[in-house]
Design a protein around this motif. Structure first.
Motif, PDB file in Angstrom:
ATOM      1  N   ALA A 391      13.298 -10.981  -9.427  1.00  0.00           N
ATOM      2  CA  ALA A 391      13.718 -10.333 -10.671  1.00  0.00           C
ATOM      3  C   ALA A 391      12.744 -10.638 -11.804  1.00  0.00           C
ATOM      4  O   ALA A 391      12.371  -9.748 -12.578  1.00  0.00           O
ATOM      5  CB  ALA A 391      15.124 -10.798 -11.049  1.00  0.00           C
ATOM      6  N   MET A 392      12.303 -11.902 -11.901  1.00  0.00           N
ATOM      7  CA  MET A 392      11.386 -12.295 -12.967  1.00  0.00           C
ATOM      8  C   MET A 392      10.029 -11.607 -12.813  1.00  0.00           C
ATOM      9  O   MET A 392       9.471 -11.058 -13.767  1.00  0.00           O
ATOM     10  CB  MET A 392      11.193 -13.813 -12.966  1.00  0.00           C
ATOM     11  N   ILE A 393       9.506 -11.627 -11.567  1.00  0.00           N
ATOM     12  CA  ILE A 393       8.199 -11.020 -11.310  1.00  0.00           C
ATOM     13  C   ILE A 393       8.246  -9.507 -11.530  1.00  0.00           C
ATOM     14  O   ILE A 393       7.329  -8.913 -12.112  1.00  0.00           O
ATOM     15  CB  ILE A 393       7.729 -11.351  -9.877  1.00  0.00           C
ATOM     16  N   THR A 394       9.351  -8.881 -11.072  1.00  0.00           N
ATOM     17  CA  THR A 394       9.505  -7.432 -11.258  1.00  0.00           C
ATOM     18  C   THR A 394       9.560  -7.059 -12.732  1.00  0.00           C
ATOM     19  O   THR A 394       8.916  -6.099 -13.173  1.00  0.00           O
ATOM     20  CB  THR A 394      10.780  -6.935 -10.544  1.00  0.00           C
ATOM     21  N   LEU A 395      10.323  -7.853 -13.511  1.00  0.00           N
ATOM     22  CA  LEU A 395      10.436  -7.591 -14.952  1.00  0.00           C
ATOM     23  C   LEU A 395       9.078  -7.709 -15.639  1.00  0.00           C
ATOM     24  O   LEU A 395       8.696  -6.853 -16.449  1.00  0.00           O
ATOM     25  CB  LEU A 395      11.441  -8.562 -15.579  1.00  0.00           C
ATOM     26  N   LEU A 396       8.334  -8.770 -15.304  1.00  0.00           N
ATOM     27  CA  LEU A 396       7.012  -8.965 -15.910  1.00  0.00           C
ATOM     28  C   LEU A 396       6.051  -7.851 -15.509  1.00  0.00           C
ATOM     29  O   LEU A 396       5.322  -7.301 -16.348  1.00  0.00           O
ATOM     30  CB  LEU A 396       6.447 -10.328 -15.506  1.00  0.00           C
ATOM     31  N   ALA A 397       6.048  -7.532 -14.214  1.00  0.00           N
ATOM     32  CA  ALA A 397       5.112  -6.524 -13.720  1.00  0.00           C
ATOM     33  C   ALA A 397       5.398  -5.147 -14.317  1.00  0.00           C
ATOM     34  O   ALA A 397       4.502  -4.478 -14.851  1.00  0.00           O
ATOM     35  CB  ALA A 397       5.178  -6.460 -12.199  1.00  0.00           C
ATOM     36  N   LEU A 398       6.668  -4.739 -14.258  1.00  0.00           N
ATOM     37  CA  LEU A 398       7.023  -3.421 -14.791  1.00  0.00           C
ATOM     38  C   LEU A 398       6.879  -3.383 -16.311  1.00  0.00           C
ATOM     39  O   LEU A 398       6.408  -2.385 -16.875  1.00  0.00           O
ATOM     40  CB  LEU A 398       8.458  -3.056 -14.404  1.00  0.00           C
ATOM     41  N   GLY A 399       7.278  -4.474 -16.964  1.00  0.00           N
ATOM     42  CA  GLY A 399       7.214  -4.515 -18.417  1.00  0.00           C
ATOM     43  C   GLY A 399       5.802  -4.412 -18.961  1.00  0.00           C
ATOM     44  O   GLY A 399       5.570  -3.822 -20.021  1.00  0.00           O
ATOM     45  N   ILE A 400       4.838  -4.971 -18.247  1.00  0.00           N
ATOM     46  CA  ILE A 400       3.441  -4.964 -18.724  1.00  0.00           C
ATOM     47  C   ILE A 400       2.661  -3.770 -18.183  1.00  0.00           C
ATOM     48  O   ILE A 400       1.924  -3.092 -18.908  1.00  0.00           O
ATOM     49  CB  ILE A 400       2.744  -6.290 -18.345  1.00  0.00           C
ATOM     50  N   PHE A 401       2.858  -3.468 -16.891  1.00  0.00           N
ATOM     51  CA  PHE A 401       1.983  -2.472 -16.269  1.00  0.00           C
ATOM     52  C   PHE A 401       2.453  -1.025 -16.445  1.00  0.00           C
ATOM     53  O   PHE A 401       1.624  -0.109 -16.431  1.00  0.00           O
ATOM     54  CB  PHE A 401       1.801  -2.787 -14.777  1.00  0.00           C
ATOM     55  N   LEU A 402       3.755  -0.789 -16.613  1.00  0.00           N
ATOM     56  CA  LEU A 402       4.206   0.590 -16.800  1.00  0.00           C
ATOM     57  C   LEU A 402       3.575   1.244 -18.037  1.00  0.00           C
ATOM     58  O   LEU A 402       3.044   2.365 -17.943  1.00  0.00           O
ATOM     59  CB  LEU A 402       5.743   0.640 -16.905  1.00  0.00           C
TER      60      LEU A 402
END
Length: 414
Positions: A391-402
């Motif tokens: 959940a943490m990695i997904t949030l960081l990845a989507l939050g920055i890369f989207l």
């Protein structure tokens, strides 16, 4: 505690005396002790706000002043007390000697006060009631058993063995939790650093775009805003919430009951609490039966040392069933806490006259179940740990890369 007002006639004048008690009967007794005049009446009343605040402050500080005796010290002290009692040394002298020789300040204070109470004519178990938090329910239950049977030294030896077993299980629990705990702490630290130092840099880029940001990015930016602008306030709020929660759990039975109910519905924790409680309950119960204590009385003592209130309430219904003349196995079945196999074992023990032996085997069974849960704790926690990591990695990845992808698509004219 309820609030009562006692009206007393002293020196020709009516005086009002505030009393805190569990019920009106106790309030009457306290009023008779506290007042020097003629007691007219005792009525329940609404506690004034200033009195509520003073009591809240007093109870809050008392909770933090209380210190549980370290397990190693209490085990050594109980075993030493058993040896000295077996050798014929008086309880007063034994307690005084242990208190003076101990390096633990909490144990020294408690045992000194116990010695004073013994010297004043109180029983050891009655004196220990004032230190239930420091000593624990199991200690008081086993001492009570020893006093009833006249074999206090044997009860103390058994108590020391039980406490050592609990201590061993706690150490196993800590070891099982060490790896998941360390991983979760490392994740929390990494997440905090990223939120505090990395996300603000991306925030500047996102703000320059003036574009509508996706939900994961909005969540990240909200967290960044809270951490960097209100971090100390959030931390203080968490600490205050914890202190308040602890106060309510310690001082309000209904709140504590609700919290214990929540724990009994929580993944993993519910089984740890259930099997450890049933193990201790059946272990003490079997010791009491072996000592010749009647079933109803043995149930009273065994139930008293249970910490979890919903489980305590269910097991107390067994006491009511037995008191009404019902079979023990029926009372246990009605609680829905025991498997059919256990009910059949208890039934067989009642019919054959070997109930104490059967209850001891039940205690061994619940110990085995509890040990199995502790041994497999790390594996059971791994799915939860992986979920939080994902959940943490997904949030960081989507939050920055989207937003970065949207920006790249915009630059390419898509």
């Amino acid at each position: 505690m309820k609030y009562f007002i006692a009206t007393v006639l002293a020196r020709g004048k009516r005086e009002s005396l505030p009393i805190y008690a569990d019920n009106k009967k106790d309030a009457l007794e306290y009023a008779k002790i506290k007042s020097t005049g003629i007691l007219i009446k005792v009525v329940e009343a609404t506690e004034p706000l200033d009195s509520q605040f003073i009591r809240f402050k007093r109870d809050l500080f008392q909770n933090f002043k209380k210190k549980k005796i370290k397990p190693d010290f209490i085990i050594a002290a109980i075993r030493q007390l058993a040896v000295m009692t077996n050798a014929g040394i008086s309880i007063y002298d034994s307690l005084s000697e242990i208190a003076s020789a101990s390096d633990d300040e909490a144990l020294k204070t408690v045992f000194s006060k116990l010695a004073d109470d013994i010297n004043s004519g109180h029983s050891l178990s009655a004196s220990m009631e004032n230190f239930r938090y420091e000593l624990g329910n199991l200690t008081i239950a086993m001492v009570h058993l020893g006093e009833k049977t006249g074999n206090l030294d044997d009860a103390l030896y058994s108590l020391a063995d039980m406490l050592e077993e609990i201590r061993s299980n706690f150490i196993k629990f800590k070891k099982a939790m060490a790896y998941p705990r360390n991983v979760m702490v490392a994740m929390a630290v990494a997440f905090t650093i990223l939120i505090s130092y990395v996300v603000p840099e991306f925030k500047k880029i996102f703000e320059s775009l003036n574009a509508e940001l996706p939900i994961p990015t909005q969540i990240l930016l909200t967290l960044e805003h809270l951490f960097n602008n209100y971090g100390p306030y959030v931390l203080m709020s968490l600490i205050f919430s914890f202190i308040t929660f602890r106060y309510f759990v310690n001082n309000y039975k209904n709140f504590r009951f609700g919290w214990h109910k929540v724990l009994l519905r929580t993944y993993l924790i519910k089984n740890i609490i259930k099997f450890s409680t049933l193990n201790r309950f059946t272990l003490v119960f079997s010791e009491l039966l072996r000592a010749g204590i009647p079933i109803a009385e043995a149930l009273d003592t065994s139930i008293e040392m249970i910490d979890n209130l919903p489980l305590k309430e269910k097991l107390y219904s067994v006491r009511i069933t037995v008191e009404k003349g019902g079979a023990l196995n029926k009372g246990l079945k009605d609680t829905q806490l025991f498997e059919n196999m256990i009910i059949q074992m208890v039934s067989a023990g009642e019919e054959s006259g070997t109930l104490d032996t059967m209850i001891q085997k039940v205690a061994e069974y619940y110990k085995m179940r509890f040990d199995a849960i502790i041994d497999g704790l790390s594996e059971a926690i791994e799915p939860i740990m992986l979920f939080f990591m994902a959940a943490m990695i997904t949030l960081l990845a989507l939050g920055i890369f989207l937003p970065m992808w949207d920006m790249g698509n915009a630059l390419q004219g898509r």
